[in-house]
Write an enzyme that holds these catalytic residues in place. Structure first.
Site, PDB file in Angstrom:
ATOM      1  N   CYS A 185       6.331  -1.234   3.526  1.00  0.00           N
ATOM      2  CA  CYS A 185       6.132  -0.367   2.357  1.00  0.00           C
ATOM      3  C   CYS A 185       4.654  -0.163   2.045  1.00  0.00           C
ATOM      4  O   CYS A 185       4.196   0.981   1.888  1.00  0.00           O
ATOM      5  CB  CYS A 185       6.869  -0.946   1.153  1.00  0.00           C
ATOM      6  SG  CYS A 185       6.572  -2.712   0.856  1.00  0.00           S
ATOM      7  N   TYR A 186       3.887  -1.232   1.959  1.00  0.00           N
ATOM      8  CA  TYR A 186       2.451  -1.087   1.719  1.00  0.00           C
ATOM      9  C   TYR A 186       1.756  -0.274   2.817  1.00  0.00           C
ATOM     10  O   TYR A 186       0.952   0.618   2.520  1.00  0.00           O
ATOM     11  CB  TYR A 186       1.783  -2.455   1.623  1.00  0.00           C
ATOM     12  CG  TYR A 186       1.878  -3.156   0.286  1.00  0.00           C
ATOM     13  CD1 TYR A 186       1.507  -2.512  -0.892  1.00  0.00           C
ATOM     14  CD2 TYR A 186       2.291  -4.477   0.203  1.00  0.00           C
ATOM     15  CE1 TYR A 186       1.559  -3.167  -2.114  1.00  0.00           C
ATOM     16  CE2 TYR A 186       2.349  -5.147  -1.015  1.00  0.00           C
ATOM     17  CZ  TYR A 186       1.982  -4.487  -2.169  1.00  0.00           C
ATOM     18  OH  TYR A 186       2.033  -5.137  -3.382  1.00  0.00           O
TER      19      TYR A 186
END
Length: 387
Positions: A185-186
């Site tokens: 996600c990051y």
């Protein structure tokens, strides 16, 4: 942050697949000329990412969601784990029927043991954990604490960020093995915010200040994730090297290399300074990158770089004002903003997303579509939710 799931023991999952292997481009073709319908399963269906996969795939025009699996589940109604999905009337068991594609939403190290058996029958694998994201086998003990059991498969796995690896994903349509390592996600928000700068050799020094909602930590109960601990508080974590740094460095170097740039063209991408924070909200990631450019640049040049990079991309929008995570909630969109601070000479590149959609399940479906020769946006057209 690891993908959360109810499955912890790969040995608990069995598969029952037919021996006939069709090319991916021929699977799901309807004899009556109707739309293609591919048989799809999910292993790790009880976590937050598993729920998002179900929500998206249940309404996908080319998918029959035929099996959900989780650890020690015995045909549990999906409503036991995800009440909002009760209308699907799906069950969670410990076996999958024959499937054309399987999504794995498992903790790190779990998928690597399952994938070799799955691909024997030509089943496409979209792994939402980290087991096939990194190209160098030596990175797994360093960042994830385990020796990769099948380093040979890392050579054929494709990093599932369509905006940077679309051609490679499409090439899997009729490849004998299709393994997609869906990005974290990051890294998704960070890489998309920085890729145009890396492509131009502009990253001289880089500090990434990122923030995530609590759903990114998964669904398993953790004392530090209790409401009383998280509410009205912000906490930095992962100091000294968050696991997602490996993906960010890998992809920024690759995107520059494709332009024929020397590995030293972006010195700030070689050892990324990345600091994540936990924010008291449910969904969302905001990644703000502070870049000291390798040469003088203008705002006009930056605007042109980003407009060119993302022209025609269905899920990336370059916006003129700093975006909020709420602008992406429930959607597969990433909003990117770039601004030159003339006073200090730094570039600020911001990316925001819903960590459970574009940061996980939605992006995995996007890659699935490409791997199976489907429209890239199939099942992903929903607009963000507000307020």
């Amino acid at each position: 942050m690891p993908v959360s799931t109810g499955l912890e023991s790969p040995a608990a999952i069995a598969t029952d697949r037919s021996s006939g292997i069709l090319p991916r481009s021929e699977r799901g073709i309807q004899p009556d000329g109707g739309p293609r319908r591919l048989r799809v399963g999910i292993i790790g269906a009880t976590g937050y990412v598993g729920a998002e996969l179900i929500r998206l795939l249940a309404r996908h025009p080319n998918v029959d969601l035929v099996g959900l699996a989780g650890r020690d589940r015995h045909d549990d109604p999906i409503a036991m784990h995800h009440p909002h999905l009760a209308r699907t009337e799906l069950l969670v068991g410990t076996e999958l029927p024959a499937v054309d594609a399987v999504f794995l939403a498992l903790p790190h190290g779990a998928a690597a043991g399952l994938v070799p058996d799955l691909i024997e029958s030509g089943t496409s694998v979209i792994d939402l954990g980290p087991d096939f994201r990194l190209r160098d086998p030596a990175d797994y003990p360093r960042w994830y604490g385990f020796e990769h059991p099948r380093p040979d498969l890392l050579d054929v796995a494709v990093y599932g960020l369509p905006e940077l690896h679309r051609d490679e994903l499409i090439a899997l349509v009729d490849a004998p093995v299709a393994i997609v390592g869906a990005p974290g996600c990051y890294p998704t928000a960070t890489i998309l915010a920085l890729a145009p700068l890396a492509r131009a050799g502009l990253i001289g020094d880089l500090v990434v200040d990122a923030k995530s909602g609590v759903s990114g930590a998964g669904r398993d109960p953790k004392p530090e994730m209790m409401f009383g601990e998280v509410n009205e508080s912000v906490k930095a974590y992962g100091l000294g090297g968050h696991r997602h740094v490996a993906e960010i460095e890998q992809e920024l170097m690759l995107v520059a290399g494709r332009e024929g740039l020397d590995p030293g063209a972006n010195p700030g991408a070689i050892a990324v300074d990345f600091l994540p924070h936990l924010i008291p909200m449910t969904r969302g990631i905001l990644s703000a990158s502070h870049v000291r450019p390798t040469r003088p640049v203008s705002q006009k040049e930056l605007d042109e770089l980003y407009a060119t990079a993302y022209a025609g991309e269905p899920f990336v929008r370059v916006v003129p004002a700093p975006p909020a995570t709420k602008h992406t909630t429930g959607s597969n969109q990433v909003l990117v903003h770039v601004r030159l601070d003339d006073r200090v000479g730094r570039i600020i590149a911001i990316g925001v997303e819903d960590n459970l959609v574009k940061g996980a399940a939605g992006q995995a479906v996007q890659a699935f579509n490409l791997v199976h020769g489907l429209p890239e946006t199939a099942g992903l057209d929903q607009l963000p939710l507000a307020p």
